[in-house]
Write a protein that holds these residues in place. Structure first.
Motif, mmCIF file in Angstrom:
data_model
loop_
_atom_site.group_PDB
_atom_site.id
_atom_site.type_symbol
_atom_site.label_atom_id
_atom_site.label_comp_id
_atom_site.label_asym_id
_atom_site.label_seq_id
_atom_site.Cartn_x
_atom_site.Cartn_y
_atom_site.Cartn_z
ATOM 1 N N ALA A 1 -4.641 9.135 -13.359
ATOM 2 C CA ALA A 1 -4.029 8.490 -14.525
ATOM 3 C C ALA A 1 -3.052 7.399 -14.100
ATOM 4 O O ALA A 1 -3.060 6.300 -14.669
ATOM 5 C CB ALA A 1 -3.320 9.537 -15.382
ATOM 6 N N LEU A 2 -2.231 7.673 -13.107
ATOM 7 C CA LEU A 2 -1.271 6.663 -12.642
ATOM 8 C C LEU A 2 -1.980 5.458 -12.029
ATOM 9 O O LEU A 2 -1.573 4.309 -12.255
ATOM 10 C CB LEU A 2 -0.292 7.281 -11.645
ATOM 11 C CG LEU A 2 0.684 8.305 -12.225
ATOM 12 C CD1 LEU A 2 1.520 8.938 -11.119
ATOM 13 C CD2 LEU A 2 1.561 7.672 -13.284
ATOM 14 N N LEU A 3 -3.027 5.719 -11.259
ATOM 15 C CA LEU A 3 -3.796 4.604 -10.695
ATOM 16 C C LEU A 3 -4.482 3.797 -11.800
ATOM 17 O O LEU A 3 -4.577 2.574 -11.720
ATOM 18 C CB LEU A 3 -4.823 5.116 -9.683
ATOM 19 C CG LEU A 3 -4.255 5.594 -8.357
ATOM 20 C CD1 LEU A 3 -5.322 6.322 -7.544
ATOM 21 C CD2 LEU A 3 -3.674 4.435 -7.564
ATOM 22 N N GLY A 4 -4.948 4.474 -12.836
ATOM 23 C CA GLY A 4 -5.558 3.777 -13.965
ATOM 24 C C GLY A 4 -4.556 2.917 -14.715
ATOM 25 O O GLY A 4 -4.851 1.777 -15.076
ATOM 26 N N LEU A 5 -3.360 3.451 -14.929
ATOM 27 C CA LEU A 5 -2.326 2.661 -15.598
ATOM 28 C C LEU A 5 -1.956 1.437 -14.766
ATOM 29 O O LEU A 5 -1.809 0.338 -15.295
ATOM 30 C CB LEU A 5 -1.092 3.519 -15.860
ATOM 31 C CG LEU A 5 -1.238 4.597 -16.937
ATOM 32 C CD1 LEU A 5 -0.033 5.518 -16.924
ATOM 33 C CD2 LEU A 5 -1.449 3.978 -18.301
ATOM 34 N N ALA A 6 -1.815 1.633 -13.460
ATOM 35 C CA ALA A 6 -1.494 0.500 -12.579
ATOM 36 C C ALA A 6 -2.631 -0.513 -12.575
ATOM 37 O O ALA A 6 -2.393 -1.726 -12.601
ATOM 38 C CB ALA A 6 -1.221 0.999 -11.159
ATOM 39 N N SER A 7 -3.856 -0.046 -12.562
ATOM 40 C CA SER A 7 -5.009 -0.952 -12.582
ATOM 41 C C SER A 7 -5.070 -1.733 -13.881
ATOM 42 O O SER A 7 -5.368 -2.929 -13.887
ATOM 43 C CB SER A 7 -6.306 -0.158 -12.407
ATOM 44 O OG SER A 7 -6.322 0.521 -11.178
ATOM 45 N N GLY A 8 -4.793 -1.066 -14.989
ATOM 46 C CA GLY A 8 -4.834 -1.711 -16.290
ATOM 47 C C GLY A 8 -3.816 -2.823 -16.441
ATOM 48 O O GLY A 8 -4.012 -3.761 -17.204
ATOM 49 N N MET B 1 -6.791 -10.020 0.491
ATOM 50 C CA MET B 1 -7.112 -9.240 -0.685
ATOM 51 C C MET B 1 -5.858 -9.154 -1.558
ATOM 52 O O MET B 1 -4.783 -8.851 -1.069
ATOM 53 C CB MET B 1 -7.576 -7.853 -0.244
ATOM 54 C CG MET B 1 -8.107 -6.996 -1.342
ATOM 55 S SD MET B 1 -8.762 -5.445 -0.713
ATOM 56 C CE MET B 1 -10.389 -5.494 -1.392
ATOM 57 N N SER B 2 -6.024 -9.393 -2.836
ATOM 58 C CA SER B 2 -4.884 -9.408 -3.751
ATOM 59 C C SER B 2 -4.482 -7.985 -4.148
ATOM 60 O O SER B 2 -5.245 -7.032 -3.987
ATOM 61 C CB SER B 2 -5.226 -10.228 -4.986
ATOM 62 O OG SER B 2 -6.309 -9.633 -5.664
ATOM 63 N N LEU B 3 -3.289 -7.865 -4.689
ATOM 64 C CA LEU B 3 -2.750 -6.563 -5.062
ATOM 65 C C LEU B 3 -3.612 -5.876 -6.119
ATOM 66 O O LEU B 3 -3.836 -4.666 -6.043
ATOM 67 C CB LEU B 3 -1.310 -6.717 -5.559
ATOM 68 C CG LEU B 3 -0.593 -5.435 -5.968
ATOM 69 C CD1 LEU B 3 -0.527 -4.464 -4.784
ATOM 70 C CD2 LEU B 3 0.781 -5.746 -6.499
ATOM 71 N N ASP B 4 -4.108 -6.629 -7.091
ATOM 72 C CA ASP B 4 -4.933 -6.008 -8.126
ATOM 73 C C ASP B 4 -6.220 -5.417 -7.554
ATOM 74 O O ASP B 4 -6.646 -4.330 -7.944
ATOM 75 C CB ASP B 4 -5.219 -6.977 -9.270
ATOM 76 C CG ASP B 4 -5.960 -8.230 -8.841
ATOM 77 O OD1 ASP B 4 -5.831 -8.624 -7.672
ATOM 78 O OD2 ASP B 4 -6.653 -8.822 -9.682
ATOM 79 N N LYS B 5 -6.835 -6.088 -6.598
ATOM 80 C CA LYS B 5 -8.050 -5.562 -5.980
ATOM 81 C C LYS B 5 -7.751 -4.332 -5.136
ATOM 82 O O LYS B 5 -8.558 -3.401 -5.075
ATOM 83 C CB LYS B 5 -8.729 -6.637 -5.138
ATOM 84 C CG LYS B 5 -9.343 -7.727 -5.988
ATOM 85 C CD LYS B 5 -10.088 -8.735 -5.170
ATOM 86 C CE LYS B 5 -10.647 -9.806 -6.081
ATOM 87 N NZ LYS B 5 -11.468 -10.764 -5.376
ATOM 88 N N ILE B 6 -6.603 -4.317 -4.492
ATOM 89 C CA ILE B 6 -6.210 -3.148 -3.694
ATOM 90 C C ILE B 6 -6.007 -1.940 -4.601
ATOM 91 O O ILE B 6 -6.481 -0.835 -4.298
ATOM 92 C CB ILE B 6 -4.940 -3.454 -2.874
ATOM 93 C CG1 ILE B 6 -5.243 -4.488 -1.795
ATOM 94 C CG2 ILE B 6 -4.367 -2.181 -2.264
ATOM 95 C CD1 ILE B 6 -4.025 -5.024 -1.079
ATOM 96 N N VAL B 7 -5.332 -2.136 -5.735
ATOM 97 C CA VAL B 7 -5.091 -1.035 -6.668
ATOM 98 C C VAL B 7 -6.410 -0.502 -7.216
ATOM 99 O O VAL B 7 -6.629 0.712 -7.289
ATOM 100 C CB VAL B 7 -4.148 -1.476 -7.812
ATOM 101 C CG1 VAL B 7 -4.037 -0.404 -8.877
ATOM 102 C CG2 VAL B 7 -2.776 -1.810 -7.265
ATOM 103 N N TRP B 8 -7.312 -1.409 -7.587
ATOM 104 C CA TRP B 8 -8.620 -0.968 -8.081
ATOM 105 C C TRP B 8 -9.414 -0.238 -6.999
ATOM 106 O O TRP B 8 -10.090 0.760 -7.276
ATOM 107 C CB TRP B 8 -9.432 -2.149 -8.627
ATOM 108 C CG TRP B 8 -9.083 -2.472 -10.045
ATOM 109 C CD1 TRP B 8 -8.342 -3.520 -10.481
ATOM 110 C CD2 TRP B 8 -9.448 -1.740 -11.216
ATOM 111 N NE1 TRP B 8 -8.229 -3.471 -11.844
ATOM 112 C CE2 TRP B 8 -8.898 -2.398 -12.324
ATOM 113 C CE3 TRP B 8 -10.192 -0.589 -11.424
ATOM 114 C CZ2 TRP B 8 -9.059 -1.935 -13.623
ATOM 115 C CZ3 TRP B 8 -10.354 -0.136 -12.725
ATOM 116 C CH2 TRP B 8 -9.797 -0.806 -13.803
ATOM 117 N N ALA B 9 -9.347 -0.716 -5.757
ATOM 118 C CA ALA B 9 -10.065 -0.053 -4.661
ATOM 119 C C ALA B 9 -9.509 1.338 -4.411
ATOM 120 O O ALA B 9 -10.277 2.296 -4.216
ATOM 121 C CB ALA B 9 -9.971 -0.910 -3.394
ATOM 122 N N VAL B 10 -8.195 1.478 -4.416
ATOM 123 C CA VAL B 10 -7.577 2.792 -4.218
ATOM 124 C C VAL B 10 -7.972 3.731 -5.360
ATOM 125 O O VAL B 10 -8.265 4.915 -5.127
ATOM 126 C CB VAL B 10 -6.038 2.658 -4.096
ATOM 127 C CG1 VAL B 10 -5.361 4.011 -4.143
ATOM 128 C CG2 VAL B 10 -5.673 1.923 -2.818
#
Length: 110
Positions: free
Chosen positions: A32-39, A1-10
């Motif tokens: 908000a921080l998770l959203g910024l990281a996901s974006g 699983m890639s980092l972007d998918k992990i961030v979106w899942a979290v």
């Protein structure tokens, strides 16, 4: 699983968890921080979809399932929280798109 998918899942899991935890004062900041990281990981044609989804959820789409007995209030809270994540992700997308246009040599998100 890639980092972007992990961030979106979290981010999605956090939106669900914070729907059931009331009074946690750091919940909004975490979303908000998770959203910024996901974006940060959103590229190309997915950018428009994230912005439209954020607009829909914030404009009232999150409350569409509120009439369902017993589960409606929780579904509304979950989608409201996820709308907050998508809103922060949309802000990151807008900042990145602006930077791509202004900074010479910066790769575009396509």
């Amino acid at each position: 699983m890639s980092l972007d998918k992990i961030v979106w899942a979290v981010a999605a899991i956090a939106a669900i968890v914070f729907a059931f935890i009331s009074g946690f004062e750091w919940g909004g900041l975490i979303l908000a921080l998770l959203g910024l990281a996901s974006g940060f990981f959103i590229k190309g044609e997915h950018r428009r979809a994230v912005i439209l989804a954020a607009i829909f959820l914030i404009a009232g789409g999150a409350g569409a399932l509120g009439a369902i007995p017993a589960a409606g209030e929780y579904l509304t809270a979950i989608f409201t929280n996820y709308g907050a994540v998508l809103s922060a992700a949309s802000l990151m997308v807008i900042v990145m798109a602006t930077a791509e246009r202004l900074v010479p040599g910066m790769p575009s998100g396509e």
